[in-house]
Design a protein around this motif. Structure first.
Motif, PDB file in Angstrom:
ATOM      1  N   LYS A   1      -5.100  -1.100  -3.187  1.00 40.30           N
ATOM      2  CA  LYS A   1      -5.603  -2.350  -2.546  1.00 40.30           C
ATOM      3  C   LYS A   1      -4.964  -3.357  -3.511  1.00 40.30           C
ATOM      4  CE  LYS A   1      -9.958  -0.475  -1.248  1.00 40.30           C
ATOM      5  NZ  LYS A   1     -11.639  -0.442  -1.788  1.00 40.30           N
TER       6      LYS A   1
ATOM      7  N   PRO B   1       0.882  -1.168  -0.138  1.00 42.36           N
ATOM      8  CA  PRO B   1       0.181   0.064  -0.009  1.00 42.36           C
ATOM      9  C   PRO B   1       0.770   1.374   0.185  1.00 42.36           C
ATOM     10  CG  PRO B   1      -0.813  -1.705   1.467  1.00 42.36           C
ATOM     11  CD  PRO B   1       0.555  -2.096   1.118  1.00 42.36           C
TER      12      PRO B   1
ATOM     13  N   LYS C   1      -4.797  -7.517  -4.395  1.00 41.19           N
ATOM     14  CA  LYS C   1      -5.488  -9.109  -3.959  1.00 41.19           C
ATOM     15  C   LYS C   1      -4.526  -9.875  -4.819  1.00 41.19           C
ATOM     16  CE  LYS C   1      -9.494 -11.898  -4.881  1.00 41.19           C
ATOM     17  NZ  LYS C   1     -11.104 -11.398  -5.362  1.00 41.19           N
TER      18      LYS C   1
END
Length: 148
Positions: free
Chosen positions: A36, A23, A38
């Motif tokens: 973000k 981040p 993932k």
């Protein structure tokens, strides 16, 4: 558009650092934004980035595919203002023990009118300036972090 960026760190360390998304990456780039992350698999990552621009916040969703054997990765915009744009990053060893990133960008701009060659060249030059500045900032951050 293309450019290269040299690093004063070995290629395996530079590549590993570059694909270790965090981040705090926007700060390392010298920009304001939020990220973000993932992690889908060891070689696929979705990044949702929101960056402050002169026109307000812009959100882009990117699919990153990593080729560990070639020390390379691609970054494809899957949502945002420039969908389907793709960017390729390939890392190489340098004779002095450092490393080099070769970057290639294919920016797809949704437009109703066909742009002239001069307009396209101007856009590409601006994108190259911006992206190479980001990678100069990332090189400084990488070298500082890896020296510790």
């Amino acid at each position: 558009y293309k450019f290269s960026q040299k690093f004063a760190v070995p290629v395996d360390e530079a590549f590993a650092w570059a694909i270790d998304y965090d981040p705090g990456d926007w700060k390392r780039m010298g920009l304001q934004g939020k990220r973000k992350i993932k992690r889908l698999t060891h070689d696929a990552v979705i990044l949702e980035d929101t960056r402050q621009t002169d026109k307000g916040p812009v959100t882009k969703t990117r699919l990153v595919r990593i080729d560990h054997a070639r020390r390379s990765f691609s970054n494809t915009h899957i949502d945002g203002p420039t969908p389907h744009s793709q960017f390729w990053y390939e890392f190489f060893p340098e004779p002095d023990g450092g490393s080099r990133l070769d970057f290639t960008g294919l920016l797809l701009l949704p437009r109703r009118k066909v742009l002239s060659s001069a307009e396209l060249a101007e856009i590409a030059a601006g994108e190259r300036r911006g992206d190479s500045k980001i990678w100069r900032n990332l090189a400084k951050a990488m070298e500082a972090e890896l020296r510790r």
